[in-house]
Design a protein around this motif. Structure first.
Motif, mmCIF file in Angstrom:
data_model
loop_
_atom_site.group_PDB
_atom_site.id
_atom_site.type_symbol
_atom_site.label_atom_id
_atom_site.label_comp_id
_atom_site.label_asym_id
_atom_site.label_seq_id
_atom_site.Cartn_x
_atom_site.Cartn_y
_atom_site.Cartn_z
ATOM 1 N N ALA A 81 0.840 -1.207 0.000
ATOM 2 C CA ALA A 81 0.000 0.000 0.000
ATOM 3 C C ALA A 81 0.875 1.258 0.000
ATOM 4 O O ALA A 81 0.575 2.237 -0.684
ATOM 5 C CB ALA A 81 -0.914 -0.003 1.218
ATOM 6 N N TYR A 82 1.985 1.213 0.753
ATOM 7 C CA TYR A 82 2.884 2.368 0.787
ATOM 8 C C TYR A 82 3.576 2.574 -0.566
ATOM 9 O O TYR A 82 3.796 3.701 -0.999
ATOM 10 C CB TYR A 82 3.937 2.205 1.879
ATOM 11 C CG TYR A 82 3.447 2.491 3.284
ATOM 12 C CD1 TYR A 82 2.514 3.487 3.541
ATOM 13 C CD2 TYR A 82 3.937 1.769 4.370
ATOM 14 C CE1 TYR A 82 2.080 3.756 4.831
ATOM 15 C CE2 TYR A 82 3.514 2.029 5.667
ATOM 16 C CZ TYR A 82 2.583 3.022 5.888
ATOM 17 O OH TYR A 82 2.169 3.281 7.166
ATOM 18 N N LEU A 83 3.921 1.480 -1.236
ATOM 19 C CA LEU A 83 4.540 1.595 -2.564
ATOM 20 C C LEU A 83 3.573 2.255 -3.545
ATOM 21 O O LEU A 83 3.948 3.110 -4.339
ATOM 22 C CB LEU A 83 4.977 0.224 -3.089
ATOM 23 C CG LEU A 83 6.207 -0.405 -2.436
ATOM 24 C CD1 LEU A 83 6.402 -1.835 -2.928
ATOM 25 C CD2 LEU A 83 7.468 0.417 -2.711
ATOM 26 N N GLN A 84 2.303 1.820 -3.453
ATOM 27 C CA GLN A 84 1.296 2.429 -4.326
ATOM 28 C C GLN A 84 1.168 3.920 -4.013
ATOM 29 O O GLN A 84 1.082 4.752 -4.902
ATOM 30 C CB GLN A 84 -0.053 1.732 -4.137
ATOM 31 C CG GLN A 84 -1.162 2.269 -5.039
ATOM 32 C CD GLN A 84 -0.896 1.978 -6.514
ATOM 33 O OE1 GLN A 84 -0.647 0.846 -6.890
ATOM 34 N NE2 GLN A 84 -0.935 3.008 -7.353
ATOM 35 N N ARG A 85 1.200 4.240 -2.723
ATOM 36 C CA ARG A 85 1.093 5.643 -2.331
ATOM 37 C C ARG A 85 2.277 6.442 -2.871
ATOM 38 O O ARG A 85 2.113 7.552 -3.370
ATOM 39 C CB ARG A 85 1.028 5.760 -0.804
ATOM 40 C CG ARG A 85 0.779 7.177 -0.336
ATOM 41 C CD ARG A 85 0.813 7.301 1.164
ATOM 42 N NE ARG A 85 -0.316 6.654 1.812
ATOM 43 C CZ ARG A 85 -0.424 6.515 3.129
ATOM 44 N NH1 ARG A 85 0.534 6.967 3.923
ATOM 45 N NH2 ARG A 85 -1.465 5.925 3.653
ATOM 46 N N LEU A 86 3.468 5.846 -2.782
ATOM 47 C CA LEU A 86 4.654 6.509 -3.321
ATOM 48 C C LEU A 86 4.479 6.793 -4.805
ATOM 49 O O LEU A 86 4.823 7.865 -5.294
ATOM 50 C CB LEU A 86 5.891 5.622 -3.156
ATOM 51 C CG LEU A 86 6.827 5.831 -1.983
ATOM 52 C CD1 LEU A 86 8.100 5.042 -2.218
ATOM 53 C CD2 LEU A 86 7.157 7.289 -1.750
ATOM 54 N N ARG A 87 3.959 5.809 -5.523
ATOM 55 C CA ARG A 87 3.765 6.007 -6.958
ATOM 56 C C ARG A 87 2.771 7.141 -7.221
ATOM 57 O O ARG A 87 3.000 7.995 -8.056
ATOM 58 C CB ARG A 87 3.287 4.713 -7.623
ATOM 59 C CG ARG A 87 3.162 4.878 -9.106
ATOM 60 C CD ARG A 87 2.965 3.594 -9.867
ATOM 61 N NE ARG A 87 2.842 3.896 -11.284
ATOM 62 C CZ ARG A 87 3.864 3.909 -12.137
ATOM 63 N NH1 ARG A 87 5.067 3.617 -11.719
ATOM 64 N NH2 ARG A 87 3.678 4.203 -13.397
ATOM 65 N N ASP A 88 1.670 7.136 -6.468
ATOM 66 C CA ASP A 88 0.667 8.194 -6.633
ATOM 67 C C ASP A 88 1.258 9.566 -6.296
ATOM 68 O O ASP A 88 0.993 10.552 -6.979
ATOM 69 C CB ASP A 88 -0.550 7.917 -5.738
ATOM 70 C CG ASP A 88 -1.297 6.657 -6.171
ATOM 71 O OD1 ASP A 88 -1.172 6.262 -7.344
ATOM 72 O OD2 ASP A 88 -1.998 6.059 -5.325
ATOM 73 N N LEU A 89 2.057 9.603 -5.227
ATOM 74 C CA LEU A 89 2.685 10.868 -4.848
ATOM 75 C C LEU A 89 3.666 11.341 -5.910
ATOM 76 O O LEU A 89 3.738 12.532 -6.224
ATOM 77 C CB LEU A 89 3.403 10.722 -3.498
ATOM 78 C CG LEU A 89 2.491 10.623 -2.275
ATOM 79 C CD1 LEU A 89 3.273 10.143 -1.052
ATOM 80 C CD2 LEU A 89 1.835 11.966 -1.978
ATOM 81 N N ASN A 90 4.410 10.390 -6.482
ATOM 82 C CA ASN A 90 5.337 10.740 -7.559
ATOM 83 C C ASN A 90 4.592 11.383 -8.724
ATOM 84 O O ASN A 90 5.053 12.368 -9.303
ATOM 85 C CB ASN A 90 6.059 9.483 -8.052
ATOM 86 C CG ASN A 90 7.355 9.242 -7.300
ATOM 87 O OD1 ASN A 90 8.165 10.157 -7.154
ATOM 88 N ND2 ASN A 90 7.569 8.036 -6.826
#
Lengths: 244, 174
Positions: B120-129
């Motif tokens: 979930a955090y990786l997905q969030r990182l991608r969205d934030l990027n």
């Protein structure tokens, strides 16, 4: 998409130490994918890359790339495989200091064929935005320029697979971003890319698939959603709210 | 608190109606904070009560009232801006409680919890990027800075999860 890389139950044991060992890894990479392999130093992520590249042979298990089983290849066949099918980008560029940028780019082409690849070499340097440094020696280039030369060298033989091991590790943020944007453009035009990094920000920014490696094992293989989300679905800034 | 001072700060630029100040606040936050108009009016009324803003002129079109900042409003705003954030760190996400509870209930086997959370955090990182790239493209360097902060926080969250996974923490509290 068709399968480009297949690792089946790979184990790699190093004598006298456990660092970088790989223990029972299976993995497939599809053509056209941009995959990041993430893990701390010593987790085995670079070992995986070297096995896929045919730079190293597994202790057990099989590696096949573009349908060829690397384990069945002689050293000479493996060298040809590396030259023709795989492009490498390393953290520290690995350019030969006594050759110009262009001459560095042309090395893999010269090993492959006697026909001059100079025109393709210059074209690649132009595409990567460094046509003007073609005749300069690496010592006269910035880190970002050297890495772009290394990318051109990796691409000169039109490899099926581009492997990048911490390609921004020795660069400042701006040059690093430029190098990654170049890789992203290559990916958009269809290049399969495998990126090794310890940086989750970098991995998720470019790769839609993030594989986490820990202690020589794959602990997670995440395919991330790529659709854009509304700001409020990603971040909420909220202080103490006014009481009604 | 930040809504109060956010509104106050926007009134430094020029006197505004309730709706204008709401719209500007939301635009400043780039869609990361949607404010209820009722809440904006309540806040403005409280600011007026405390003497930090005052109505500028009479009610205009459709009874809209223009607010302007007062001298004590400016003083209060400057004091707030100068004050570093020194309260306790707020850990508002459920994961902190989940982690403690799972350690008790699952006999210390946090593996599945941690790997789902990491994903979930990786997905969030991608969205934030993506959000950061969009903010930069739109020329919103201020927003890009905000997103950068969130990115680094999420990176720290991932490091934390990795560390917990590596040490294989147990359920014992001793």
């Amino acid at each position: 998409m068709s399968e480009l890389v297949r690792l089946s139950d790979i184990t790699k044991v190093y004598q006298g130490g456990v660092t970088g060992a790989v223990n029972g890894v299976s993995l497939t990479v599809e053509e056209g994918e941009f995959t990041a392999v993430m893990g701390p130093s010593g987790s085995g992520k670079s070992t995986l890359l070297n096995l896929i590249a045919g730079l190293d042979r597994p202790t057990s298990g099989s590696v096949s790339v573009a349908g060829s089983d690397l384990g069945r290849m002689s050293e000479a066949a493996l060298a040809r495989f590396r030259r023709d099918r795989v492009g490498f980008v390393f953290q520290f560029f690995h350019l030969l200091p006594n050759l110009t940028a262009l001459e560095n780019v042309l090395i893999p082409a010269q090993l492959k064929s006697t026909t001059s690849a100079e025109a393709s070499g210059r074209e690649l340097l132009d595409q990567l935005g460094i046509a003007e440094v073609a005749d300069r020696y690496p010592a006269k280039l910035s880190g970002g320029q050297q890495q772009r030369v290394a990318i051109a060298r990796a691409l000169i033989n039109k490899p099926s697979l581009l492997l990048a091991d911490e390609p921004t590790g020795a660069l400042d943020t701006r040059s690093g971003d430029q190098v990654m944007e170049l890789l992203m453009e290559l990916h958009r035009s269809g290049q399969t890319i495998l990126l090794v990094t310890h940086d989750a920000k970098l991995a998720t920014r470019y790769a839609a698939r993030v594989i986490s490696v820990l202690d020589g094992k794959i602990v997670d293989d995440a395919r991330l959603e790529t659709a854009e989300r509304a700001a409020a679905d990603v971040i909420r800034v909220r202080g103490e709210e006014a009481r009604p | 608190m930040s809504l109060k001072y956010g509104l106050l700060g926007l009134l430094v630029e020029e006197p505004l109606h309730g709706y204008e100040v709401k719209n500007r606040f939301e635009a400043m936050l780039g869609g990361t904070w949607e404010v209820n108009i009722g809440q904006v009016y309540t806040t403005l009324q409280r600011l007026e009560r405390d003497g930090l803003v005052r109505p500028a002129g009479e009610r205009g079109d459709r009874g809209k009232l223009l607010y302007e900042i007062s001298d004590s409003g400016r003083k209060a705003l400057n004091e707030w801006l100068a004050q570093p954030e020194s309260g306790p760190q707020e850990l508002r996400e459920d994961i902190y409680v989940k982690l403690l509870l799972a350690a008790r209930l699952a006999n210390g086997d946090l593996g599945p919890l941690l790997s789902r959370q990491k994903r979930a955090y990786l997905q969030r990182l991608r969205d934030l990027n993506q959000l950061e790239a969009r903010a930069k493209k739109d020329g919103r360097t201020d927003l890009a800075r905000l997103v950068r902060g969130a990115l680094l926080h999420t990176e720290a969250d991932i490091k934390w999860i990795d560390e917990l996974s590596e040490t294989g923490i147990s359920g014992e509290s001793e």
